[in-house]
Design a protein around this motif. Structure first.
Motif, PDB file in Angstrom:
ATOM      1  N   LEU A 104       0.852  -1.182   0.000  1.00  0.00           N
ATOM      2  CA  LEU A 104       0.000   0.000   0.000  1.00  0.00           C
ATOM      3  C   LEU A 104       0.886   1.228   0.000  1.00  0.00           C
ATOM      4  CD1 LEU A 104      -3.122   0.345   0.215  1.00  0.00           C
ATOM      5  CD2 LEU A 104      -2.788   0.790   2.645  1.00  0.00           C
ATOM      6  N   ARG A 105       0.565   2.196  -0.838  1.00  0.00           N
ATOM      7  CA  ARG A 105       1.336   3.441  -0.845  1.00  0.00           C
ATOM      8  C   ARG A 105       0.968   4.297   0.356  1.00  0.00           C
ATOM      9  NH1 ARG A 105       4.414   5.593  -4.438  1.00  0.00           N
ATOM     10  NH2 ARG A 105       3.666   7.657  -3.820  1.00  0.00           N
ATOM     11  N   LYS A 106       1.935   5.065   0.820  1.00  0.00           N
ATOM     12  CA  LYS A 106       1.718   5.896   2.000  1.00  0.00           C
ATOM     13  C   LYS A 106       0.686   7.004   1.766  1.00  0.00           C
ATOM     14  CE  LYS A 106       5.744   5.492   4.983  1.00  0.00           C
ATOM     15  NZ  LYS A 106       6.819   6.228   5.678  1.00  0.00           N
ATOM     16  N   ASP A 107       0.485   7.382   0.527  1.00  0.00           N
ATOM     17  CA  ASP A 107      -0.478   8.449   0.269  1.00  0.00           C
ATOM     18  C   ASP A 107      -1.902   7.920   0.088  1.00  0.00           C
ATOM     19  OD1 ASP A 107      -0.165   7.221  -2.175  1.00  0.00           O
ATOM     20  OD2 ASP A 107       0.626   8.982  -3.221  1.00  0.00           O
ATOM     21  N   SER A 108      -2.139   6.649   0.410  1.00  0.00           N
ATOM     22  CA  SER A 108      -3.491   6.085   0.348  1.00  0.00           C
ATOM     23  C   SER A 108      -4.352   6.727   1.425  1.00  0.00           C
ATOM     24  CB  SER A 108      -3.450   4.567   0.566  1.00  0.00           C
ATOM     25  OG  SER A 108      -2.656   3.928  -0.392  1.00  0.00           O
ATOM     26  N   ASP A 109      -5.661   6.843   1.145  1.00  0.00           N
ATOM     27  CA  ASP A 109      -6.543   7.441   2.144  1.00  0.00           C
ATOM     28  C   ASP A 109      -6.816   6.446   3.272  1.00  0.00           C
ATOM     29  OD1 ASP A 109      -8.693   5.706   1.343  1.00  0.00           O
ATOM     30  OD2 ASP A 109      -9.228   7.123  -0.235  1.00  0.00           O
ATOM     31  N   LEU A 110      -7.375   6.937   4.367  1.00  0.00           N
ATOM     32  CA  LEU A 110      -7.563   6.134   5.565  1.00  0.00           C
ATOM     33  C   LEU A 110      -8.459   4.928   5.308  1.00  0.00           C
ATOM     34  CD1 LEU A 110      -6.791   5.932   8.525  1.00  0.00           C
ATOM     35  CD2 LEU A 110      -8.779   7.344   9.098  1.00  0.00           C
ATOM     36  N   ASP A 111      -9.503   5.109   4.501  1.00  0.00           N
ATOM     37  CA  ASP A 111     -10.412   3.990   4.220  1.00  0.00           C
ATOM     38  C   ASP A 111      -9.678   2.852   3.517  1.00  0.00           C
ATOM     39  OD1 ASP A 111     -12.562   5.214   5.376  1.00  0.00           O
ATOM     40  OD2 ASP A 111     -13.392   5.984   3.492  1.00  0.00           O
ATOM     41  N   ARG A 112      -8.801   3.204   2.579  1.00  0.00           N
ATOM     42  CA  ARG A 112      -8.072   2.172   1.855  1.00  0.00           C
ATOM     43  C   ARG A 112      -7.086   1.466   2.774  1.00  0.00           C
ATOM     44  NH1 ARG A 112      -4.793   2.835  -3.900  1.00  0.00           N
ATOM     45  NH2 ARG A 112      -4.432   0.618  -4.211  1.00  0.00           N
ATOM     46  N   ILE A 113      -6.439   2.222   3.660  1.00  0.00           N
ATOM     47  CA  ILE A 113      -5.514   1.614   4.611  1.00  0.00           C
ATOM     48  C   ILE A 113      -6.252   0.644   5.530  1.00  0.00           C
ATOM     49  CG2 ILE A 113      -3.995   2.067   6.578  1.00  0.00           C
ATOM     50  CD1 ILE A 113      -3.209   4.696   5.221  1.00  0.00           C
ATOM     51  N   GLU A 114      -7.426   1.072   6.011  1.00  0.00           N
ATOM     52  CA  GLU A 114      -8.212   0.207   6.895  1.00  0.00           C
ATOM     53  C   GLU A 114      -8.634  -1.071   6.172  1.00  0.00           C
ATOM     54  OE1 GLU A 114     -11.441   2.551   8.322  1.00  0.00           O
ATOM     55  OE2 GLU A 114     -10.141   3.951   9.398  1.00  0.00           O
ATOM     56  N   GLY A 115      -9.026  -0.946   4.907  1.00  0.00           N
ATOM     57  CA  GLY A 115      -9.409  -2.127   4.139  1.00  0.00           C
ATOM     58  C   GLY A 115      -8.253  -3.088   3.961  1.00  0.00           C
ATOM     59  N   ALA A 116      -7.062  -2.532   3.713  1.00  0.00           N
ATOM     60  CA  ALA A 116      -5.879  -3.376   3.535  1.00  0.00           C
ATOM     61  C   ALA A 116      -5.524  -4.089   4.836  1.00  0.00           C
ATOM     62  CB  ALA A 116      -4.704  -2.521   3.056  1.00  0.00           C
ATOM     63  N   ILE A 117      -5.683  -3.405   5.971  1.00  0.00           N
ATOM     64  CA  ILE A 117      -5.418  -4.035   7.266  1.00  0.00           C
ATOM     65  C   ILE A 117      -6.395  -5.182   7.511  1.00  0.00           C
ATOM     66  CG2 ILE A 117      -5.522  -3.660   9.775  1.00  0.00           C
ATOM     67  CD1 ILE A 117      -4.447  -0.814   9.246  1.00  0.00           C
ATOM     68  N   GLN A 118      -7.657  -4.964   7.185  1.00  0.00           N
ATOM     69  CA  GLN A 118      -8.670  -6.018   7.354  1.00  0.00           C
ATOM     70  C   GLN A 118      -8.327  -7.245   6.528  1.00  0.00           C
ATOM     71  OE1 GLN A 118     -12.213  -3.791   6.248  1.00  0.00           O
ATOM     72  NE2 GLN A 118     -12.916  -3.763   8.369  1.00  0.00           N
ATOM     73  N   ARG A 119      -7.891  -7.037   5.294  1.00  0.00           N
ATOM     74  CA  ARG A 119      -7.540  -8.167   4.433  1.00  0.00           C
ATOM     75  C   ARG A 119      -6.283  -8.864   4.923  1.00  0.00           C
ATOM     76  NH1 ARG A 119      -9.196  -4.286   0.733  1.00  0.00           N
ATOM     77  NH2 ARG A 119      -7.049  -3.652   0.279  1.00  0.00           N
ATOM     78  N   ALA A 120      -5.299  -8.083   5.361  1.00  0.00           N
ATOM     79  CA  ALA A 120      -4.021  -8.657   5.783  1.00  0.00           C
ATOM     80  C   ALA A 120      -4.177  -9.522   7.027  1.00  0.00           C
ATOM     81  CB  ALA A 120      -3.009  -7.540   6.038  1.00  0.00           C
ATOM     82  N   ILE A 121      -4.992  -9.091   7.988  1.00  0.00           N
ATOM     83  CA  ILE A 121      -5.115  -9.820   9.248  1.00  0.00           C
ATOM     84  C   ILE A 121      -5.703 -11.205   9.034  1.00  0.00           C
ATOM     85  CG2 ILE A 121      -7.431  -9.080   9.916  1.00  0.00           C
ATOM     86  CD1 ILE A 121      -4.388  -9.088  12.245  1.00  0.00           C
TER      87      ILE A 121
END
Length: 210
Positions: A104-121
Motif C-alpha cells: 500500500l502506498r503511504k499516500d493512500s486514504d484512511l479507508d483504503r488503509i483500513e481495508g488493507a489491514i482487514q484483508r491482511a489480518i
C-alpha cells in the motif's frame, strides 16, 4: 488473547496515523511501535501473540526489501503489510516475492488503509505463498528469502561493508559463528565468496533504496 500489531516506520507521525487505522479496524488491539529495522526484528522475535506487521521499506537499518525478508524469517506466519512510498507495480510484485501479503502506498486514504489491514489480518497463521519461481532470478530470490534471521543479518552487514569482527560485535556472536553463517549463506546462494554473495543480494533488490 489481545491482538498485537507491530508498526515499523521511522516517522512517528505516520506511526500514529497507522495506529489510528489499526484502532478503527481492531479496537482491542495492542500496538507495538519500532523506528528501526533492528528494533522491529527484536519486537517481532519477542512479542507474544503478534498477528500483523505494518512495515515501511525505507527505515534505518533496512536496504531495499531486506526488512520484509528479515521479519518474515522471524515470524513466517505473521502477515506483513508493506506501507511505503516506493513506486510502481514492480514494488508490489517484489514485496510479495519476499513474503509480504500486500503493498500500500503511504499516500493512500484512511479507508483504503483500513481495508488493507482487514484483508491482511485474515492471513494470520498461514504460511505466505510466494509466486512460483519460474526464472533463475526468482529461484535465487526464494533462497535469499529463505535464509535464517541471523544469516540475513550477517548478509546485510556484509552489504554495509562490515568486517567479520564488526559483525560479531554488532550481533553479539563470535567471529567463528559469523564465518559459519557466511559459509552457509555462500553455500545456499551457490557462490564462492562474500563479494559474490553481496552482488547476488544487490541484484535481487536487497540493496535498492526506495
Amino acid at each position: 488473547m489481545t491482538t498485537t500489531v507491530l508498526i515499523a516506520d521511522d516517522h512517528p507521525l505516520f506511526r500514529q496515523a497507522l495506529a489510528l487505522a489499526v484502532g478503527r479496524v481492531l479496537p482491542q488491539a495492542r500496538v507495538v511501535e519500532a523506528g528501526t529495522l533492528a528494533a522491529a526484528a527484536r519486537a517481532a522475535a519477542d512479542t507474544a501473540g503478534l498477528e500483523l506487521i505494518l512495515l515501511d521499506l525505507k527505515m534505518p537499518g533496512a536496504v531495499g526489501y531486506s526488512g520484509i525478508a528479515l521479519l518474515h524469517a522471524e515470524c513466517p506466519e505473521v502477515p506483513i503489510l508493506v506501507v511505503s512510498s516506493a513506486d510502481g507495480v514492480a514494488a508490489e510484485e517484489e514485496v510479495r516475492s519476499f513474503g509480504a501479503v500486500g503493498f500500500l502506498r503511504k499516500d493512500s486514504d484512511l479507508d483504503r488503509i483500513e481495508g488493507a489491514i482487514q484483508r491482511a489480518i485474515r492471513h494470520h497463521g498461514q504460511a505466505m505463498a510466494r509466486p512460483p519461481s519460474t526464472t533463475p532470478e526468482a529461484q535465487v530470490r526464494d533462497t535469499v528469502a529463505g535464509l535464517t534471521p541471523t544469516e540475513l543479518k550477517v548478509l546485510l552487514a556484509v552489504l554495509e561493508g562490515k568486517l567479520n569482527k564488526q559483525i560479531a560485535h554488532a550481533l553479539g556472536i563470535t567471529e567463528a559463528t559469523v564465518k559459519s553463517h557466511m559459509t552457509a549463506i555462500m553455500r545456499k546462494l551457490d557462490v564462492s565468496n562474500r563479494t559474490q554473495a553481496a552482488l547476488v543480494a544487490r541484484s535481487l533488490g536487497i540493496d535498492l533504496r526506495h
